[in-house]
Structure formats: structure tokens, C-alpha cells
Design a protein around this motif. Structure first.
Motif, PDB file in Angstrom:
ATOM      1  N   PRO A  36      57.520  83.644  41.443  1.00 57.83           N
ATOM      2  CA  PRO A  36      57.805  82.808  40.269  1.00 57.83           C
ATOM      3  C   PRO A  36      56.859  83.079  39.103  1.00 57.83           C
ATOM      4  N   SER A  69      63.671  79.424  41.250  1.00 64.86           N
ATOM      5  CA  SER A  69      62.315  78.850  41.150  1.00 64.86           C
ATOM      6  C   SER A  69      62.048  78.309  39.752  1.00 64.86           C
ATOM      7  N   ASP A  94      59.040  76.074  39.026  1.00 65.68           N
ATOM      8  CA  ASP A  94      57.737  76.741  38.898  1.00 65.68           C
ATOM      9  C   ASP A  94      57.682  77.593  37.634  1.00 65.68           C
TER      10      ASP A  94
END
Length: 585
Positions: free
Chosen positions: A133, A162, A165
Motif C-alpha cells: 500500500p 488497500s 491505507d
């Protein structure tokens, strides 16, 4: 006897190709029959033209067409270091190459230039293994520079999965407006809409002078229908960026009118202006999960278990247990949170009637308490609509059947009394749709079936009731699907679909047995029915552990498996979560 003659014998030497390549590499290393020198950084690498031509379209064009290199014995390759060139020539003759972070980028550039596609993709595969990420957005930029579709696809997939994140990284703030828009428009973006809004704000604050005016365009990409009302009206609405935009404040006001207006006409007008944004689908990365909670387990004791059904493995997994044993509590979901409301506290000597409200979120897999009911009750019904939960009827603290109704606002974590039901009933089928709550049948205090539909207008806080001879259900669940209310069993095999607009019932495929005290929920466009009790062919009541599914397209019920144990008087609900991971308990 003479053997039949073999006319043709086809022999294939599996080692010929590899042995030939090894011999050619030996000839190259000994500079035997080499006819061209590839030069870089003052280093000369002897090669065979025919080998180079056979290995790359780049060299085929160089040596087989009317380019000046065709007549030269020394070829200078600019932009490629001698180490990288040597590595690629070794690959040509051996099929082997070493890739590390130190060399992957220049190697990828050289492979692209010299048209060694498999080396290029090997570099891409190596970079894909390094994806995280923290670097996936940088990898996307790199893939654009390198024109590498495979790396870009994998890096974008990680950015989507992701996003929570990624949205906190500096790289996101460096995205161009079209790139950010591209992410926000994706149905597959794995993030809650609250997080999408936070990402928009962070991106604008990174360069407020040039980006502040873009708030209205970006805010349209936040799917407000799936934002928790508390967050929307208390945090988003008060954000200075939102308040600086007339369009943004109008959008929030449209949601407010939609949720709180008492005027049906005003709701219709709001929807006309707001429809395109309001009906945006939930993002695909949200998973609907069937959760089964509480009830009477194996007819022995009240269960504290919370089970979740994994559609992929077709198996049941266990979530955190309900804090206490509650008999004949009610179960409802709102904003992807499971509520267990009231019930008889089986852990006390006198089975005290409870007014406690427990909540469970799949994100945390932890039970918490919400504001308790105004009055304790059990054997009651609960139903959710918009940001409200309604609790109807049941038995009060005095163990008497009650007609009282309470409403819980998830925005303010507050209960209030509403208009009482026209007729107090026990174990009716209850569903909410189109600004109304429908209460079908049930039984009275004398345990006689009630052939009545009681309808509550949510915005007007008013009840009315209709006699209907087709209503004869007790201890049956009701679910809303395809704009109809399905009433499933209830001391009968009948399944009825009620069209609220036409006020008409239609029959669906019957259940296999006469069912009661079961539960049902809608998942992936189908009705799933769990457990309950049934009356067998000998008129004996038995407990059930079956999981059955109704497909409205085929009008048919099928058995999908079994619960871990026999269960009735439980809750079966659909919860939505942006992750398939939750803690084990």
C-alpha cells in the motif's frame, strides 16, 4: 510371427534445444564464429548475429534490413550500461537472468528497447512481488513511464483493495484530478464512504489554493446513501470546505429532506433532483454476510452464539458471543451493525425482562451497549428503516402483552415513544418499505390468530389497519425483496408475496414443512431461511437445523446446507462489511 513393419518413426530429442544453446554460449565465450561486437561503456561483447536476430525483433530489423548496422562489425548501444547489456546477452544464450531491486529498472528499460518481452514481463512480475500500500501509487506512475500494463493493473488492484491505507499516504495527495476521480468513480474501491470523503478533503488540503474550487465535483463522487447519518450531518455538513460550496450544502440538504420530511410530495421532488447521485450502487468490495444470532439451541438452552456464513466455503464461522443469554430478544441490523434488543435475561434467577441493547460491528467483532429501551420487553418485534429502529409489541415488564412502540434514532442514540399499535399482537410478521411498517397477523392474548394487516406511516406517526382473510401467520418472518414483502410460513407451509402498492397477495412455492419460530433474510437476491421448528408428518413438533434458499426467478426452495446445530427463536440478518476478515473468538 513377423512383427508388422513400422513405416515412420518420429523421434524427438528433448535435450537438443538446450544443448544447442549451451554449445552456442561456449562458442561465444571462446569467440569462435562470432561476427559482431555489441559495445557499451567501452566494453565489447562478442556475439553471433544469427543468434541475436533469432532472439529479438529489434536485432532482426537491425541486421536483416537496410540499416547501416548491417554492414558494421561493431554496434554501439547507447542508454544501456555494460553490466545490463552483458546480463541480457547472457540471457539470450542461457535463458537465465537475475533481477534485483538494484537493476530492475535499467533492465526493464533495456528489455523494452531491445524488445525482449519475456525479460520485460519478468521485471514486471518482480516489481509486482514488491507491491505494498505504501508504494502502489508510485508503481502506477512507474508503469505509465514504462508502458507496462501488467504492473499497472496489479498496482491499481492493490490501490483499490488497500485504499484505506493508500488514502493516508502522501502519494495520494500527489494524484492528478483525473486520476483521483478515476478511483472515486470505481465501484470496486474498497473503502467506506466516510473514508472516501476524508481522502477528498486530504487531497484538497494538500494544495488548497488550486484545489479548493474542485470540492463540489469531488463531493458528488461520495455515495451519500451509504454514509452514516451521524457522520454526514454532524461532521461532513460542518466541514468548512463543504460549507464553502453551495452545491455541496444543497446535496446534504437533499439527504436531510429525504430522511426527515413528512411530505411525500417533497420526497418525490427531492428524489427527482437527487436521483442520479442517490441511486449510485454500493461499491462492489462491500460484502453482504448472513449472520445468525441467539435463539434456543438444541432445545436445551438459550444460545449466546453469533455465526456468520461464508458463501465461498459454504461454512459457518463463529463471531464474538453475545454478552448474556437472552431469551426471546429481537434482532435487527442498521448501518451494518447488529442490534440485540431486550429479551428475558436467562442469567438471572427470575429471568428478568431486559431493556438492554447490545450492538456488534463486523469491523471490530466486539459487542457494545447502546442506549437502553425506554421500557423492558421480550417476545417483541424490531425492524429498521432509514436511520431508525422500531420496536413493536411483545410482553412488558409486567408480563402483559403490550401495544407500545418505540423508535431509536441511530443519529442521536436516543429512544422515543411513538403511536401505539391499533391491536396488540404476538409473533406477527413485520417488514418496512416505502415509508411504512407492515405488521401481518400474529396472535392475540388468547393465542387466537389475528387476520389483520396493521400499517404504520413512519413520517406521519400514524397507524391504520386492514382486515384480510389471507393473513393467518404466527411466528413467521417477513422480508422485503423486489419491492414485495414475503411472509414465510408461520404454522403453515404457505409463502405469500404482498404487493404493497396493489394491496394484493400472490402465492409462492410452498415450504417442505409447516414452519414456525424460524428466521429469514435476503442475500444476493434470494431469501435464506434458517432453523426454526416444524410439524412433521406425525403432527409432532421438531427442531430444525436446515438452511434453505428461495430463488424468486425459479419460484423454488432448495436446501443449501445446515446450521451447526438445531435452532429456533433466533435472528437471521444480512450485514454489510468492506472486509472478509474479522477476529476469531
Amino acid at each position: 510371427m513377423d512383427r508388422p513393419a513400422v513405416e515412420v518413426f518420429h523421434y524427438k530429442d528433448k535435450e537438443q534445444s538446450s544443448n544447442l544453446l549451451l554449445q552456442l554460449n561456449t562458442l561465444r565465450q571462446e569467440k569462435i564464429l562470432t561476427d559482431v561486437l555489441l559495445c557499451s561503456d567501452g566494453t565489447e561483447i562478442a556475439c553471433h548475429r544469427n543468434v541475436l536476430v533469432s532472439s529479438s525483433p529489434y536485432f532482426r530489423a537491425m541486421f536483416c534490413h537496410n540499416f547501416m548496422e548491417r554492414q558494421q562489425t561493431k554496434i554501439s548501444l547507447k542508454g544501456i550500461t555494460s553490466a545490463i547489456l552483458s546480463s541480457i546477452i547472457d540471457y539470450v544464450y542461457t535463458g537465465l537472468i537475475s533481477i534485483s531491486m538494484d537493476v530492475v529498472l535499467p533492465l526493464m528499460q533495456a528489455a523494452s528497447m531491445l524488445q525482449y518481452g519475456r525479460v520485460f514481463e519478468a521485471c514486471s512480475s518482480f516489481l509486482q512481488e514488491q507491491l505494498s500500500p505504501d508504494n502502489c501509487l508510485s508503481m502506477i506512475r512507474l508503469s505509465d513511464i514504462m508502458n507496462c500494463d501488467s504492473l499497472r493493473s496489479k498496482a491499481k488492484e492493490m490501490a483499490m483493495e488497500s485504499f484505506c491505507d493508500v488514502s493516508a499516504s502522501e502519494d495520494l495527495c500527489e494524484l492528478s484530478l483525473p486520476d483521483l476521480m478515476g478511483y472515486l468513480e470505481e465501484d470496486g474501491l474498497c473503502a467506506q464512504e466516510e473514508q472516501v470523503f476524508d481522502a477528498v478533503v486530504s487531497w484538497i488540503h494538500h494544495d488548497p489554493l488550486s484545489r479548493k474550487g474542485l470540492i463540489s465535483d469531488l463531493f458528488k463522487k461520495v455515495r451519500l446513501r451509504y454514509v452514516h447519518p451521524t457522520y454526514l450531518f454532524q461532521f461532513i455538513a460542518s466541514n468548512p470546505l463543504i460549507q464553502s460550496s453551495t452545491l455541496c450544502t444543497e446535496l446534504i440538504e437533499s439527504v436531510r429532506r429525504l430522511l426527515f420530511s413528512v411530505s411525500t410530495k417533497l420526497l418525490e421532488d427531492t428524489l427527482m433532483d437527487f436521483r442520479r447521485l442517490w441511486v449510485a450502487p454500493r461499491r462492489h468490495t462491500y460484502h453482504d454476510n448472513m449472520v445468525v444470532v441467539g435463539g434456543r439451541k438444541n432445545n436445551e438452552q438459550t444460545s449466546r452464539d453469533t455465526l456468520i456464513f461464508d458463501e465461498k466455503s459454504q461454512e459457518w464461522q463463529r463471531l464474538a458471543k453475545v454478552p448474556v443469554r437472552l431469551y426471546k430478544a429481537s434482532y435487527v441490523s442498521l448501518h451494518s451493525v447488529l442490534y440485540v434488543i431486550g429479551g428475558l435475561n436467562a442469567g438471572t434467577e427470575c429471568n428478568k425482562v431486559s431493556r438492554t441493547v447490545y450492538t456488534l460491528s463486523l469491523k471490530t467483532n466486539q459487542w457494545r451497549t447502546a442506549e437502553p429501551l425506554l421500557e423492558p420487553r421480550f417476545a417483541h418485534q424490531s425492524v429498521s428503516y432509514l436511520h431508525y429502529i422500531f420496536v413493536l409489541g411483545g410482553f412488558g415488564h409486567d408480563r402483559q402483552l403490550t401495544d407500545r412502540v418505540e423508535r431509536y434514532s441511530s443519529m442521536f442514540n436516543q429512544w422515543e415513544s411513538m403511536s401505539a399499535m391499533p391491536e396488540a399482537v404476538l409473533y406477527p410478521a413485520v417488514a418496512a418499505t416505502n415509508q411504512r411498517i407492515y405488521v401481518f397477523g400474529g396472535e392475540d392474548a388468547m393465542q387466537s390468530p389475528v387476520r389483520v394487516i396493521q400499517v404504520y406511516h413512519i413520517a406521519r406517526n400514524m397507524w391504520f389497519k386492514m382486515e384480510n382473510r389471507l393473513v393467518k401467520n404466527v411466528s413467521a418472518p417477513a422480508v422485503v425483496m423486489n419491492e414485495k414483502i414475503f411472509i414465510i410460513g408461520g404454522y403453515t407451509r404457505r409463502v405469500m408475496a404482498y404487493d404493497t402498492k396493489a394491496n394484493q397477495f400472490s402465492k409462492c412455492a410452498n415450504l417442505k414443512e409447516r414452519k414456525m419460530h424460524h428466521s429469514a433474510t435476503v442475500l444476493s437476491g434470494k431469501i435464506y431461511m434458517t432453523g426454526g421448528r416444524y410439524i412433521n408428518s406425525h403432527d409432532v413438533v421438531e427442531d430444525s437445523d436446515t438452511l434453505e434458499c428461495y430463488d424468486p426467478k425459479r419460484d423454488a426452495w432448495t436446501v443449501q446446507g445446515n446450521l451447526p446445530y438445531k435452532l429456533f427463536n433466533h435472528g437471521s440478518l444480512t450485514l454489510t462489511c468492506s472486509s472478509q476478515k474479522w477476529g476469531n473468538s
